[in-house]
Motif scaffolding. Sequence first.
Motif, PDB file in Angstrom:
ATOM      1  N   CYS A  66       1.838   0.231   9.364  1.00 49.35           N
ATOM      2  CA  CYS A  66       0.913  -0.310   8.357  1.00 49.35           C
ATOM      3  C   CYS A  66      -0.238   0.682   8.276  1.00 49.35           C
ATOM      4  CB  CYS A  66       0.397  -1.672   8.807  1.00 49.35           C
ATOM      5  SG  CYS A  66      -1.069  -2.238   7.898  1.00 49.35           S
ATOM      6  N   CYS A  89       0.844  -1.185   0.000  1.00 52.64           N
ATOM      7  CA  CYS A  89       0.000   0.000   0.000  1.00 52.64           C
ATOM      8  C   CYS A  89       0.886   1.244   0.000  1.00 52.64           C
ATOM      9  CB  CYS A  89      -0.867   0.064   1.251  1.00 52.64           C
ATOM     10  SG  CYS A  89      -1.775  -1.432   1.598  1.00 52.64           S
ATOM     11  N   CYS A 104       3.377   2.357   2.981  1.00 51.20           N
ATOM     12  CA  CYS A 104       3.682   1.215   3.861  1.00 51.20           C
ATOM     13  C   CYS A 104       5.154   1.222   4.255  1.00 51.20           C
ATOM     14  CB  CYS A 104       3.354  -0.084   3.140  1.00 51.20           C
ATOM     15  SG  CYS A 104       3.814  -1.542   4.108  1.00 51.20           S
ATOM     16  N   ASN A 153       2.396  -9.654   4.266  1.00 50.29           N
ATOM     17  CA  ASN A 153       2.818  -8.559   3.395  1.00 50.29           C
ATOM     18  C   ASN A 153       4.329  -8.429   3.415  1.00 50.29           C
ATOM     19  OD1 ASN A 153       0.444  -7.574   2.243  1.00 50.29           O
ATOM     20  ND2 ASN A 153      -0.121  -6.652   4.199  1.00 50.29           N
TER      21      ASN A 153
HETATM   22  S1  SF4 Z   1       1.652  -3.923   5.970  1.00 46.71           S
HETATM   23 FE1  SF4 Z   1      -0.224  -2.691   5.881  1.00 46.71          FE
HETATM   24  S2  SF4 Z   1       0.305  -0.924   4.663  1.00 46.71           S
HETATM   25 FE2  SF4 Z   1       1.884  -2.463   4.290  1.00 46.71          FE
HETATM   26  S3  SF4 Z   1       1.197  -3.584   2.457  1.00 46.71           S
HETATM   27 FE3  SF4 Z   1       0.411  -4.683   4.266  1.00 46.71          FE
HETATM   28  S4  SF4 Z   1      -1.650  -3.848   4.605  1.00 46.71           S
HETATM   29 FE4  SF4 Z   1      -0.575  -2.408   3.256  1.00 46.71          FE
END
Ligand code: SF4
Lengths: 295, 295, 591, 591
Positions: free
Chosen positions: B199, B16, B19, B50
């Motif tokens: 995040c 995102c 991030c 992620n």
């Molecule tokens: S950690 Fe949070 S901000 Fe980063 S990619 Fe994942 S959901 Fe998106």
Amino acid sequence: MPTVAELEQACKPTWCPGCGDFQMWKALKQAIENVGYTYERFAVVWGIGNAGNGADFLRCQGFHALHGRALPTATGIALTNPELKVIVEMGDGDGYGIGGNHFLHSCRRNVEMVGIFHNNQIYGLTTGQASPTSDQFMKTPSTPGGVIEEPVNPVGVAVAQGATFVARTFSGDVAYTQSIYEQALRHHGFAVVDVFQPCPTWNKNNTFKWYAERVYKLEDEPGYDPDSRVWAFEKSLSTFHDLTCAPDSCRLPVGVFYREEGVPTYQDRLPQLAQPMWRQARKPRDISRAMRALG
Amino acid sequence: MPTVAELEQACKPTWCPGCGDFQMWKALKQAIENVGYTYERFAVVWGIGNAGNGADFLRCQGFHALHGRALPTATGIALTNPELKVIVEMGDGDGYGIGGNHFLHSCRRNVEMVGIFHNNQIYGLTTGQASPTSDQFMKTPSTPGGVIEEPVNPVGVAVAQGATFVARTFSGDVAYTQSIYEQALRHHGFAVVDVFQPCPTWNKNNTFKWYAERVYKLEDEPGYDPDSRVWAFEKSLSTFHDLTCAPDSCRLPVGVFYREEGVPTYQDRLPQLAQPMWRQARKPRDISRAMRALG
Amino acid sequence: MAQLGERGTPDISIRIGGPAGAGIKAAGQSLARTFMREGLWTMDLTEYPSLIRGGHNVITVRVGPKPFFSHAVDVDILIALDRLTVEKDGPSLVEGGAVVYDPASVEAATLPSHARGVPVQLDEIAKRNGGVIMRNTVAMAAALALLRFPLEPFESALHAQFDSKSAEVAEGNVRAAREGHAEAWKHADDFPLRLSPVPGAPERVLVDGNDAVCLGALAAGIGFYAAYPMTPASTLLHYMARHEGDGVVVKHVEDEIAAMNMVVGAAFTGARAMCATSGGGFSLMAEAFGLAGVTESAVVVGVFSRPGPATGMPTWTEQGDLQFVIHAAQGEFPRVVLAPGDRDDAFHLTWQAFNLADRLQTPVVLLGDSYLSDNRQSVLPFETARVTIDRGETITEGEVSDYLRYRDTPDGISPRAIPGVKGAEQLVNSYEHDEYGWGQEGERAEVRVQQDEKRMRKMELARTLAPAPVAFGPLEADVSIVSFGSTKGPIRDAMDELAAEGVSANFLQVVTCWPFPAREVSGFLAVAKRSLVVENNYTGQLEQLIRQECLMEPDDRLHRYDGRAFTYAQIAEKAREMVRRPARELTGVTR
Amino acid sequence: MAQLGERGTPDISIRIGGPAGAGIKAAGQSLARTFMREGLWTMDLTEYPSLIRGGHNVITVRVGPKPFFSHAVDVDILIALDRLTVEKDGPSLVEGGAVVYDPASVEAATLPSHARGVPVQLDEIAKRNGGVIMRNTVAMAAALALLRFPLEPFESALHAQFDSKSAEVAEGNVRAAREGHAEAWKHADDFPLRLSPVPGAPERVLVDGNDAVCLGALAAGIGFYAAYPMTPASTLLHYMARHEGDGVVVKHVEDEIAAMNMVVGAAFTGARAMCATSGGGFSLMAEAFGLAGVTESAVVVGVFSRPGPATGMPTWTEQGDLQFVIHAAQGEFPRVVLAPGDRDDAFHLTWQAFNLADRLQTPVVLLGDSYLSDNRQSVLPFETARVTIDRGETITEGEVSDYLRYRDTPDGISPRAIPGVKGAEQLVNSYEHDEYGWGQEGERAEVRVQQDEKRMRKMELARTLAPAPVAFGPLEADVSIVSFGSTKGPIRDAMDELAAEGVSANFLQVVTCWPFPAREVSGFLAVAKRSLVVENNYTGQLEQLIRQECLMEPDDRLHRYDGRAFTYAQIAEKAREMVRRPARELTGVTR
Ligand code: SF4
Ligand SMILES: Cc1ncc(C[n+]2csc(CCOP(=O)(O)OP(=O)(O)O)c2C)c(N)n1
Ligand SMILES: Cc1ncc(C[n+]2csc(CCOP(=O)(O)OP(=O)(O)O)c2C)c(N)n1
Ligand code: SF4
Ligand SMILES: [Mg+2]
Ligand SMILES: [Mg+2]
């Protein structure tokens, strides 16, 4: 309220002569009698190992769970019946090896229950392999060249991870062990009790004599401060030694390292757990509101 | 020796906007370039999350492992090819939740490798459930009433469990993160690097601003003592705070908490690991002696 | 390529596509809810990669005045929030279908030649009424205009959604909707499809499979739910956590191993307990699943599959875990595997699963998949009057004497006295054990045989208690389909489509996959003119079971393993193809 | 009850029984080694509960001048170290068999009436020569005397065992042996059985199944072995750990999950890597087993079963995990399951497993059980000359360009360049992925289909590479047996026994259980007069596979699930019974 005698089964212990498990069995029965639970008000969960074999020998509402998984099984019990005190008996391989993740998370969860770890620094039932608490350089069938990891520091991890009662004892001192058990049973929260438990059959290093020469009671020394996590942590480090250390250069503290009363338990924070959860399943629950919310 | 640009893939990051993973990606590429590995001399293992999705974006000898299992996979790599530096990228759920047991045991094993934990205090990829490091009382889809466990204290556990390099950093400070990475990469032993990684999508509590207002560098304060486990442990405790704490009552230390050089690594203690183990399998091994021993 | 309005079914499909994070799923669902509230029937299909941002997300809403059972095959109206949507989803558009697009970001020249372009200033309208976030509102209103569907229901939905947050936002959305509606209205004359509210339609709810399972579990009196998040099962955890107040302890635990072991512990206290996960989490649960088997614990385990192996394709669908759940864990023990085919099944099989678990004192698996878990359908409210609670021989109160937890009985069921009952000292044991529970005694050959046979005997009882297969369609048919789980919807729609063409099909839905209903399946296959097994996997796991249990082979099979669910069109086409083939070309060997 | 010396086979069986911790197993094994060194053939059977002390432990040594394949059925000489042994093992003694006992602890009146009592002052002799620990030495020497077997070989064995520790202990043992021998010699005249050394017999080794697997793995060039102890697989860990010096990294890890994931990591570097466990540990490995499947990792996994479910019966035997290992882990991927039937198979299938894993780049399971793992047999040294190393398309050195780890190829095998090879940047991925390894691309339907089909195509190659079933006995026979794994030994002995009676039997050993050799099994069953499937489990898992893969059903089946292995007598009796029955009573439906 069962007495020590009533807590025994027709099935008699099969531990090796001289095993520390006998002493722990004795201490536990006495502690249960002293605290005075009725049969209906406590349950015991065992992991798999010689420690776990105790399941056959204690009369109670018992559950002999999987190797390494006694804590989650116990948690499932504790979180669905607030009327039960749950006692969990584990080995060191069981509790700190394969079960390490549940140990870590149980500490931070503060579910009211008592975890007793039979720490014989060896895998007893599977014939003497190194355990996660085996001393460095110890030779075993799975480590013929000697253990090369640093041992698990259960007291340090428990203190780091938020357990609210952390103690250690030596099975050779049955009365002391029993008194620690009683404190643990009376603690409101998750109580961790690590017990030095000699295994005369496989562990020729950490014998009764070896422990007896080295243990000392924390509360007998100046500066005893079980309210301080940092103090407890510092004391936990003194367990590290090598195989050949002399008794006086390698003193092993026992007693209550850390205690914090008044922290709400996990159960305290579950208002829906006012009664055993089986009561929810006496008649179909009305879901009309939940269904309407999807309309 | 690949440069930052050469470490990038045709496959571009899908994190995102905003991030913290972007910053960690940047810091890592730069650290690798600075330390100067060739492609053949390092491997990277990712967990699932992620954080793990970074696997698609870094050109290298890579392994995208299972959720929670990056450390054992990496250990298998490190213990069979001494010519590889292994870097392990995990999320906080990944590394401290489901993977907690491997974390515990990796610390005591001191296998030379670097463990980087993307600590966003949330389950990012599975849409925002509480992670084991989520602050107490935080409301998430899996804890709508608020988290009721104490968060995992990764620094405290690592220090309790014998890790020889334990650091924490904040992704928002890319240069600092990169310098911590470089120290970790140069460390001879298991290096734990916990990274505060905002995040913005799911964690509306621990935002960039929130961290930025609270972090301070350990080495900037008097009494800096990364040789002491007890000091490191004490500092680790200061991470505990509640959701509403004011920046100045809740200061979060970053930097190297603990470092011990000169401890032999696990690899050092395996004389048979003088070369990559695939070399053992070029022709049948002579087992005549072993067979004779059974005669 | 299909022509607009040419499909046999009188329904319409609207697809919204754009990047992850643009609120596509929520938009589609509120469109569906608007239609449902106006008396129409709807079915969603959500497709998205395992990413939080970017990628290509799509939701397709099928809507019509008559009920149907599966998702749309092609698209009548495509709302393209970005260029990628035009590129990827353009080909799914029927001849003459409409593309609602923003000329500011999508060039008209890039639209497919067979499409009707409907340019709407999505961005601009959204921005001037409150922000880009309102783009979806504008687009949906535009779609409604094309169908000449009244805007009021949508306006009230917007009010319902936003009034509590901010009157201003609500007003902004309504204004944006009106502008979008007005702009698209200009093109509505060219667009032949029409959709109208159906007044007086019965009340419906919009549920996905996971909602249905949770409602079933709540109705059954669940007291403990433990889980570790895993797509597509995570929303069960969210749902259950929201309902803690109804009297459920819900734990998001450290891993799936803990979840399953906790559930077994919870069953020990007599709580109705469940956990759910996807195949990967179930791998980790396997050992404790066997623990439930040997300890005779009444537990319900949801396994909601996605394509494997390993991490696989987290957000897509597959039926690849059937044999795994039937054989998971070391050793042999009784288990029941139920496979809901639709949301109604999911509700009713869930409460039945709890009853079965209690009656049989053994684990019961609910086996689903992403297609069922993730996608919403408008359905009549579940018939809660059918829900019953049968706790089997479970003693929760009072006193027992000479209690033997594992007493050997003719049907294999040993009365279960839970902790708290006086006299319920017992040893529930992961080791083989004797009637009391002692592990030492369990080493004796005769004790082992007694307990193993006692446990396995419960499979006989399971055969009589577990739901039988369900047959759909005429007794005699040109094509006879056997399948399990979520293929039910596409198969039923395919049957309707085929019937309209004069091809008759019938369908046996295997509901209880284990114990396998060999008698019923054999009977169905034996009289089939042309038999077909439909499975959303590669290796044909249901067919393997049919071969094993019935010693029969179907004439043909249809597999899909690209992570997508079958469309009804695909199944209908396979059936047509079978009917076209002369019977001797079919491969069946047994009849 | 059998009569002494009446059995068809010219061999003798000696059982030693007593409490755990009395060194029973070691005693029996040194007796067996003594016999083996003197040119005789031997087979042990160890039986003990899951306890460190107490309980009832037994080892039975079968010994004779001709080779045989399984353990003894009954007992000719019983060495009873305690009363419990007389009680428990007395009934196994043949009519006229001898019981060596110590009159100080066992009363003569308690001996079974059909036994010949041989009182020997075990305790006293032991004590006066060095300690009670020598009781076993006295007793074994006594047994040798009964058979008029010379004492010298045993004396040298004692010297070999103890000289290095202490000359005094060695001398004490020899003296104790002589006294025991002398005391029993008095009874030898009454006892008709005789055993003599066989001079000039070929060299043999005494191995159990686990030794054989370890030797096979060492020969194959294993570089990494990781395990968590679990009966009956623990001794593999011990053996491998003792051989670290041969160039193997051996890790006793925190749990089985770590073991399996480490092995997959080790395979990534090109090491030959293996882990082993029992069914419970394999449950925990399931997820990472699937990881090996999707990442196409060449790994070998030993699964040595004991009776389940859950903790079950740790020290006993069962074949209850066949279907589990074939279906373990979510999703579908190629795997090979090899089931050694005896020690020679265990050696050769193990090195072949490594070659198969490398050729196929997929996990290979070695499926055994306690019966094979735990019990020693004298065998000719394994033919190491047969061992080959085939690493398949594995590139360990040099350079590659345009490297695609998962390149789509006709046989499904993508050349594997390991880390360290120049140009081997790659992404080995637990997600579905494209040819490079990218997970994002793996979400595309066509990429998924490509990779899934590529992987599954390897099953075709596996069919051509994996060992075919092995047939024993005449082409035409009265009874045709199909089985897998460790039942091989008892079946082969039963065939010999039946042949001696004029009943002919043949036997198809399914060596590769997956991919299933349907053609060969179908062919064998199709021509069988009376077919029988023999399995050491309850549900008949091999038969399920036969039904599934061959659409055939055997005429009859023999199951055992009390934790004990089949005896050859039991199998022979079943065959006899089948031959007695008129053919029309057999239940087979297909032919
Ligand atoms: S950690 Fe949070 S901000 Fe980063 S990619 Fe994942 S959901 Fe998106
Ligand atoms: C999943 C699994 N792995 C391995 C085992 C085998 N096993 C049984 S007990 C044990 C270890 C025993 O050591 P410990 O926990 O220290 O208990 P102790 O016997 O020393 O009391 C092991 C490895 C098992 N039962 N289950
Ligand atoms: C065995 C298993 N259980 C659950 C999952 C689902 N899952 C994928 S990522 C994830 C958690 C992600 O959180 P974290 O590890 O903190 O990483 P982040 O996304 O925050 O970077 C979960 C639960 C899985 N892939 N495998
Ligand atoms: S092996 Fe050790 S721990 Fe186990 S019963 Fe014997 S002495 Fe106790
Ligand atoms: Mg132990
Ligand atoms: Mg996270």
